[in-house]
Scaffold this active site. Structure first.
Site, mmCIF file in Angstrom:
data_model
loop_
_atom_site.group_PDB
_atom_site.id
_atom_site.type_symbol
_atom_site.label_atom_id
_atom_site.label_comp_id
_atom_site.label_asym_id
_atom_site.label_seq_id
_atom_site.Cartn_x
_atom_site.Cartn_y
_atom_site.Cartn_z
ATOM 1 C CB CYS A 69 -0.919 0.001 1.212
ATOM 2 S SG CYS A 69 -1.896 -1.515 1.431
ATOM 3 C CB ALA A 70 3.364 2.290 -2.530
ATOM 4 N N GLY B 176 4.637 6.964 -1.480
ATOM 5 C CA GLY B 176 5.924 6.310 -1.652
ATOM 6 C C GLY B 176 7.030 6.626 -0.682
ATOM 7 N N GLY B 177 6.744 7.287 0.427
ATOM 8 C CA GLY B 177 7.812 7.597 1.376
ATOM 9 C C GLY B 177 8.523 6.358 1.882
ATOM 10 C CE LYS B 178 4.890 3.809 6.382
ATOM 11 N NZ LYS B 178 4.020 4.854 5.787
ATOM 12 C CG ASP C 204 -1.717 3.300 -3.379
ATOM 13 O OD1 ASP C 204 -1.358 3.133 -2.198
ATOM 14 O OD2 ASP C 204 -2.739 3.941 -3.685
ATOM 15 C CG ASP D 80 -9.419 -5.715 -6.368
ATOM 16 O OD1 ASP D 80 -8.535 -6.577 -6.607
ATOM 17 O OD2 ASP D 80 -10.545 -5.764 -6.880
ATOM 18 C CG ASP E 259 1.596 2.226 6.115
ATOM 19 O OD1 ASP E 259 0.948 2.063 7.170
ATOM 20 O OD2 ASP E 259 1.993 3.339 5.731
ATOM 21 C CB CYS F 236 -0.583 5.737 11.462
ATOM 22 S SG CYS F 236 -1.631 6.054 10.030
#
Length: 444
Positions: A230-231, A234-236, A254, A282, A301, A354
């Site tokens: 689940c990009a 794209g930070g991770k 994504d 999906d 994530d 989170c």
């Protein structure tokens, strides 16, 4: 600061624009500033701080009177939480408002219900009370009322943390190394870092330290095949690519083309060559199924309530509900199951949110293990220790603003058995892995 009538009026208009909360508050504020280009930098900072400050303390402010208006919210916030004295406000308010503001400055939240003191919706408090004492819930709520610091991630492909810290110091930007992430920097204050040469050259990215730790928990190696399931923007993904030293193959999946498009300029700055973005329909997309059983490491994530980010996104308190949590739980379970199918025997999967709600975290993992006996839980503290990160929150990674100065993150690390043969003992251990009542130090 000396508050002027135009500044007060602009803050009231901005608050009125945000309050329906039909969209994320930060998106509404960006549009508001685009539509009001004559506002100066100081005005914009004051308006943004006021709007988000009100959202952090809205339950308390609205408890002071019935039918409170955007103007009353702004004035009450400035008097109570920004410390503006009544002499400063006198030229801008009526006599009636002045008397009301005097009462507000003297008001104390101690006798108010827990939900108002903690600035959390009653449905959230009720969920937390199943496993947390009220004192921990209050501590959690108070920590989420504080503004979040600005954390950076050093792109280790292009720079070293010590070099970046030295450059920032030379330019008078106060910063320090983050206590846990080996590539993190925490700024003192909030300079416009997105226009800095370090940012434009790809040497730094804005990323909360808690988010950075997820990459070290996954610990991808050079030459491996890795998926960020689940990009988002794209930070991770960029962190994972740097940890792989741009060797191997990294997929960023994504469902949103827009989010993946936002990744493109960041990818271009990063110096990476091993990242492959891919939009999927999906979690059951055929692109995923083609990689079944071939991936070494998978990061999930998962879409979640985001309640762990209330310092940054206080509007989520009104944009989530008990019903939305039920819908998210079903989505989280489906995504985790699909992502797990990618993993080869001996591979590692990290599931993260989170959120501080156990039903999005421990409960999802418990249900997954009960139906996937080929997976076992790895100890997150041990995995981080292997990366020379001195952080022990137990079997799961559970971060809180109060204890770790990060957003509220949860993560579980899983591994798939080397063979399909699983003993009856292992099966029993997995089915017994159920969430237990926990305190704030364990939940968040």
């Amino acid at each position: 600061m000396h508050l002027t009538p135009p500044q007060l009026d602009a803050a009231i208009v901005a608050m009125r624009t945000v309050l329906p909360l039909q969209y994320p508050a930060d998106a509404i504020m960006r549009r508001f500033f685009r539509e009001n280009p004559m506002l100066g930098g100081q005005d914009r900072a004051f308006i943004a701080e006021t709007v988000f400050g009100i959202l952090r303390h809205r339950f308390f402010l609205e408890s002071l009177t019935n039918g409170i208006t955007p103007r009353a919210l702004v004035l009450a916030y400035l008097a109570k939480f920004q410390g503006m004295n009544l002499r400063e406000l006198a030229p801008l308010v009526s006599e009636t408002e002045s008397k009301w503001l005097a009462e507000i400055k003297g008001s104390k939240p101690d006798a108010l219900p827990l939900a108002i003191q903690a600035e959390l919706p009653e449905w959230v408090v009720e969920k937390l009370q199943h496993g947390m004492p009220d004192s921990d819930i209050l501590d959690l709520g108070l920590s989420l009322q504080q503004p979040a610091p600005l954390d950076l991630r050093v792109n280790t492909i292009l720079a070293k943390r010590a070099e970046v810290l030295e450059t920032l110091a030379q330019e008078g930007i106060e910063a320090q190394a983050t206590p846990y992430s080996p590539c993190g920097i925490r700024l003192i204050g909030k300079p416009a870092i997105n226009r800095h040469a370090l940012f434009l050259s790809g040497k730094i990215e804005v990323q909360d330290e808690g988010s950075q730790l997820l990459g070290y928990l996954l610990a991808p190696k050079r030459g491996e095949m890795v998926v960020d399931f689940c990009a988002g923007a794209g930070g991770k993904s960029l962190l994972l690519g740097a940890l792989m030293n741009s060797k191997g193959r990294l997929y960023a999946f994504d469902v949103s083309e827009k989010r993946l498009s936002n990744l493109k300029p960041r990818f271009k700055r990063s110096g990476l060559s091993n990242l492959h973005t891919q939009r999927i329909a999906d979690e059951n997309d055929s692109k995923i199924k083609r990689l079944s059983g071939k991936i070494d490491r998978v990061l999930v994530d998962a879409p979640c309530s985001g309640l762990g980010t209330l310092r940054r996104n206080p509007d989520l308190k009104w944009r989530q509900s008990a019903q939305s949590i039920e819908e998210l739980k079903a989505k989280q379970a489906a995504i985790l199951s699909a992502a797990a199918g990618l993993l080869k025997p001996g591979g590692r999967l990290v599931y993260a949110t989170c959120s501080f709600l156990p039903e999005e975290n421990q409960a999802v993992i418990g249900d997954f293990l009960a139906t996937h006996p080929q997976f076992t839980v790895l100890n997150c503290a041990e995995l981080l220790s292997q990366q020379k990160i001195p952080l022990d929150t137990g079997e799961f990674l559970q971060l809180s603003p109060r204890l770790h100065q990060t957003d509220g993150f949860f993560a579980a690390a899983l591994t798939r058995a080397e063979t399909a043969e699983i003993t009856e003992t292992a099966k029993a251990a997995k089915t017994d892995h159920k969430p237990e009542p926990v305190s704030e130090t364990e939940v968040v």
